[in-house]
Design a protein around this motif. Structure first.
Motif, PDB file in Angstrom:
ATOM      1  N   UNK A 119       0.809  -1.209   0.000  1.00  0.00           N
ATOM      2  CA  UNK A 119       0.000   0.000   0.000  1.00  0.00           C
ATOM      3  C   UNK A 119       0.843   1.261   0.000  1.00  0.00           C
ATOM      4  N   UNK A 120       1.962   1.241   0.751  1.00  0.00           N
ATOM      5  CA  UNK A 120       2.850   2.404   0.788  1.00  0.00           C
ATOM      6  C   UNK A 120       3.492   2.641  -0.576  1.00  0.00           C
ATOM      7  N   UNK A 121       3.850   1.545  -1.255  1.00  0.00           N
ATOM      8  CA  UNK A 121       4.415   1.662  -2.604  1.00  0.00           C
ATOM      9  C   UNK A 121       3.377   2.243  -3.563  1.00  0.00           C
ATOM     10  N   UNK A 122       2.141   1.778  -3.446  1.00  0.00           N
ATOM     11  CA  UNK A 122       1.068   2.283  -4.310  1.00  0.00           C
ATOM     12  C   UNK A 122       0.843   3.776  -4.087  1.00  0.00           C
ATOM     13  N   UNK A 123       0.828   4.211  -2.835  1.00  0.00           N
ATOM     14  CA  UNK A 123       0.641   5.631  -2.526  1.00  0.00           C
ATOM     15  C   UNK A 123       1.813   6.455  -3.072  1.00  0.00           C
ATOM     16  N   UNK A 124       3.024   5.939  -2.910  1.00  0.00           N
ATOM     17  CA  UNK A 124       4.214   6.639  -3.385  1.00  0.00           C
ATOM     18  C   UNK A 124       4.166   6.810  -4.904  1.00  0.00           C
ATOM     19  N   UNK A 125       3.810   5.755  -5.612  1.00  0.00           N
ATOM     20  CA  UNK A 125       3.740   5.810  -7.083  1.00  0.00           C
ATOM     21  C   UNK A 125       2.619   6.738  -7.554  1.00  0.00           C
ATOM     22  N   UNK A 126       1.562   6.866  -6.761  1.00  0.00           N
ATOM     23  CA  UNK A 126       0.421   7.684  -7.184  1.00  0.00           C
ATOM     24  C   UNK A 126       0.779   9.163  -7.303  1.00  0.00           C
ATOM     25  N   UNK A 127       1.912   9.566  -6.725  1.00  0.00           N
ATOM     26  CA  UNK A 127       2.347  10.959  -6.816  1.00  0.00           C
ATOM     27  C   UNK A 127       3.239  11.195  -8.028  1.00  0.00           C
ATOM     28  N   UNK A 128       3.395  10.154  -8.866  1.00  0.00           N
ATOM     29  CA  UNK A 128       4.210  10.292 -10.070  1.00  0.00           C
ATOM     30  C   UNK A 128       5.653   9.859  -9.890  1.00  0.00           C
ATOM     31  N   UNK A 129       5.991   9.304  -8.754  1.00  0.00           N
ATOM     32  CA  UNK A 129       7.354   8.846  -8.501  1.00  0.00           C
ATOM     33  C   UNK A 129       7.446   7.349  -8.783  1.00  0.00           C
ATOM     34  N   UNK A 130       8.626   6.898  -9.170  1.00  0.00           N
ATOM     35  CA  UNK A 130       8.780   5.512  -9.623  1.00  0.00           C
ATOM     36  C   UNK A 130       9.307   4.613  -8.507  1.00  0.00           C
ATOM     37  N   UNK A 131       9.071   3.306  -8.684  1.00  0.00           N
ATOM     38  CA  UNK A 131       9.600   2.280  -7.782  1.00  0.00           C
ATOM     39  C   UNK A 131      10.210   1.168  -8.631  1.00  0.00           C
ATOM     40  N   UNK A 132      11.486   0.917  -8.430  1.00  0.00           N
ATOM     41  CA  UNK A 132      12.198  -0.169  -9.104  1.00  0.00           C
ATOM     42  C   UNK A 132      12.641  -1.166  -8.041  1.00  0.00           C
ATOM     43  N   UNK A 133      12.371  -2.436  -8.275  1.00  0.00           N
ATOM     44  CA  UNK A 133      12.706  -3.488  -7.304  1.00  0.00           C
ATOM     45  C   UNK A 133      13.687  -4.467  -7.918  1.00  0.00           C
ATOM     46  N   UNK A 134      14.667  -4.887  -7.122  1.00  0.00           N
ATOM     47  CA  UNK A 134      15.565  -5.966  -7.540  1.00  0.00           C
ATOM     48  C   UNK A 134      15.508  -7.095  -6.520  1.00  0.00           C
TER      49      UNK A 134
END
Length: 596
Positions: A119-134
């Motif tokens: 949920x925190x990742x979803x909220x963060x992305x909703x502001x236009x910022x990206x998330x990359x996971x390895x």
């Protein structure tokens, strides 16, 4: 005789030398802790934030508690789940932060922790910022590690690693047969058939009720993860299930399934994340970012009161060198009342992560929640991985309850008992005799003899009183008819998704949702800023030093040895078993295992 004295004196010398070395070790350890405390306390030690664009980095391979540990040196540990959520929320409005680089957990997380992070990742992305996971592999069979990061913009997997998520599993150990071998007699009473924590001691296999409830909540958690992953990866739920059913997969096969976007090593994934920022960016750990000083605010205050671990009476002290947290009836109720009496506090959010414990302490906290509401302070509960049995008891009177779909909750019931070890002692020739004066019940909690029929009946009557109180608390707090409460109680565990349908929980949501509801109930406009203030405040480094200097060298040495011993898994398991075996206090406890 000469050899005896040589051995004897050698043992004494060995003890002395060992003690001296232990004292020296403790001195070095204390010096290190003091240096760390001073470093953290000094304003000059605040991490330097790079100039220009930033990509935060978060390593989910590190084990994290839901809330910060209350150990005096808890500040040295990694960010808690709650602190990660708050830090990412702060980063959402920071123009310097452009994205987030995640290192995925390879083996699995508690399901609700994974859901909170997702949920925190979803909220963060909703502001236009990206998330990359390895990920250096999703090597565990649990789907929860992947569930936490499935909503990322891009997921990398090391090409030599495996993609193994297949489902969820739980192992339940039964000691009934072992006790039979040693002539030990477990004696437990429980209300009712689904209150299965005592089954570990009394049974040799799953009862039908135990099997039914466990498969039900595990199935609910699995269904939640499948639906979420399908939505995140733009796959059908049937395709996701097919991928899990046919696990394990090579990295290439996982890529073909659509679970993974790119194959490569962590250095390549990090470079790709930084390259997403036009003009380049610097990497910064989320811990360092969290330590940087935010803007001071005089906004309205929402009190945050956190409780994790077993519920016990009093004010438990985890000790200066760490240890597992627990919820003390005194500490938590006093924190709630302090927030209720603070004119600056507009509302209270209680974060619960507990499978229960003491019935008396649970009721003490329940009463504090009632008093807070009577004082005009709205109370919102945010359930984490578990808020079951005693954890649900203290939550029931809140104005509003949030749970994750994967939270373990309910378990409205009571249990208690003891183990008669007289037969075990007899096997080795040990005899222990009990003497008593007064009433027959004086020996009810003796571990050297079985209950008499009168004692068992009296003990069961005590339990029934608590069960009646518990169900009444739920009926009153949730505004449910008693007939309905009795149907869904009986000690049965539910997930948050099931609990919403049953009326035990108001809404599916995480920590931020609870804060938003607290603002609403307090009459604070949604767009207005607020301050989240912990009650009681976490100890700062100087307070930690003060507590440490209050110890003698001998006590410090003993504490270090004792805490190291207490962290051993076998010791933790033995203590847990001993706590349940003791009579005396009746327990509101759920032993529903977190599926992995």
């Amino acid at each position: 005789m000469k050899q005896f004295w040589i051995t004897f004196m050698g043992s004494i010398v060995g003890v002395i030398v060992g003690s001296v070395l232990a004292v020296i070790l403790v001195i070095f350890m204390i010096a290190g802790l003091i240096g760390s405390a001073i470093s953290n306390a000094s304003s000059s030690s605040e991490p330097a934030i790079p100039r220009g664009a930033i990509v935060l980095e978060l390593d989910l391979r590190t084990a994290r508690t839901d809330s910060p540990m209350r150990s005096p040196f808890g500040f040295t540990g990694p960010l808690s789940i709650v602190d990660i959520v708050q830090t990412l929320q702060r980063a959402e409005t920071d123009d310097r932060v452009h994205g987030l680089f995640l290192r995925a957990n390879e083996f699995g997380l508690p399901a609700a922790s994974a859901e909170e992070l997702r949920g925190a990742i979803e909220d963060f992305r909703s502001t236009g910022k990206f998330v990359v996971t390895h990920a250096q592999g999703f090597e565990g069979t649990s789907v929860t590690g992947y569930f936490a990061v499935s909503g990322s913009d891009e997921i990398w997997l090391q090409d030599t690693a495996s993609f193994t998520p297949a489902g969820l599993a739980a192992e339940i150990t039964f000691l009934g047969g072992a006790f039979e071998q040693f002539n030990a007699v477990p004696q437990f009473e429980q209300f009712y058939e689904y209150k299965n924590a005592a089954n570990t001691f009394t049974e040799t296999t799953l009862t039908e009720a135990h099997r039914e409830a466990t498969l039900s909540y595990m199935g609910s958690i699995f269904d939640t993860t499948v639906a979420a992953i399908a939505a995140d990866r733009e796959l059908s739920e049937d395709d996701v299930r097919a991928g899990f059913d046919s696990a394990p997969h090579s990295a290439e096969a996982a890529n073909a399934f659509g679970f993974i976007d790119r194959l490569g090593h962590v250095v390549e994934a990090r470079e790709a994340a930084l390259a997403r920022v036009e003009g380049g960016a610097s990497s910064l750990s989320i811990e360092d970012y969290a330590e940087s000083t935010p803007e001071w605010s005089n906004a309205p205050v929402i009190a945050l009161i956190e409780g994790q671990g077993s519920i016990v009476t009093g004010t438990p002290d985890p000790g200066p060198f760490g240890g597992s947290d627990s919820i003390g009836g005194d500490r938590m109720s006093e924190a709630i009342l302090a927030a209720a009496n603070d004119d600056n506090v507009r509302a209270i959010v209680i974060r619960v992560d507990s499978g229960g414990g003491s019935a008396i302490a649970s009721d003490q906290i329940w009463h504090a929640v009632i008093r807070a509401r009577e004082a005009g302070k709205p109370v919102v509960v945010s359930m984490a991985n578990a808020a079951a049995s005693g954890g649900y008891y203290l939550s029931a009177p809140a104005d509003y309850i949030f749970a994750h779909a994967t939270t373990i909750t309910g378990s409205i019931g009571v249990l208690g008992g003891k183990i008669d070890l007289s037969g075990t002692f007899g096997m080795v020739g040990l005899n222990s005799e009990t003497l008593s004066v007064g009433g027959e019940y004086a020996t009810a909690f003796s571990g050297q003899q079985s209950w008499t029929e009168t004692q068992r009946a009296a003990y069961r009557a005590q339990m029934e009183d608590i069960y009646v109180d518990f169900t009444q608390r739920v009926a009153d707090g949730r505004d449910l008819p008693m007939e309905r409460v009795l149907e869904i109680a009986r000690g049965r565990v539910w997930t948050g998704a099931q609990a919403v349908d049953l009326g035990l929980v108001d809404e599916i949501g995480g920590f931020r949702d609870a804060i938003a509801m607290a603002k609403q109930l307090a009459g604070i406009a949604p767009e207005s800023d607020i301050r989240v203030s912990r009650y009681p405040a976490l100890p700062n480094p100087f307070e930690a030093l003060s507590e440490l200097f209050g110890m003698s060298a001998e006590n410090a040495e003993a504490a270090a040895r004792f805490n190291a011993l207490m962290e051993l898994p076998e010791i933790q398991a033995a203590l847990e078993a001993r706590q349940r075996m003791q009579g005396g206090e009746l327990q509101l406890r759920s032993d529903a295992p977190q599926p992995q």
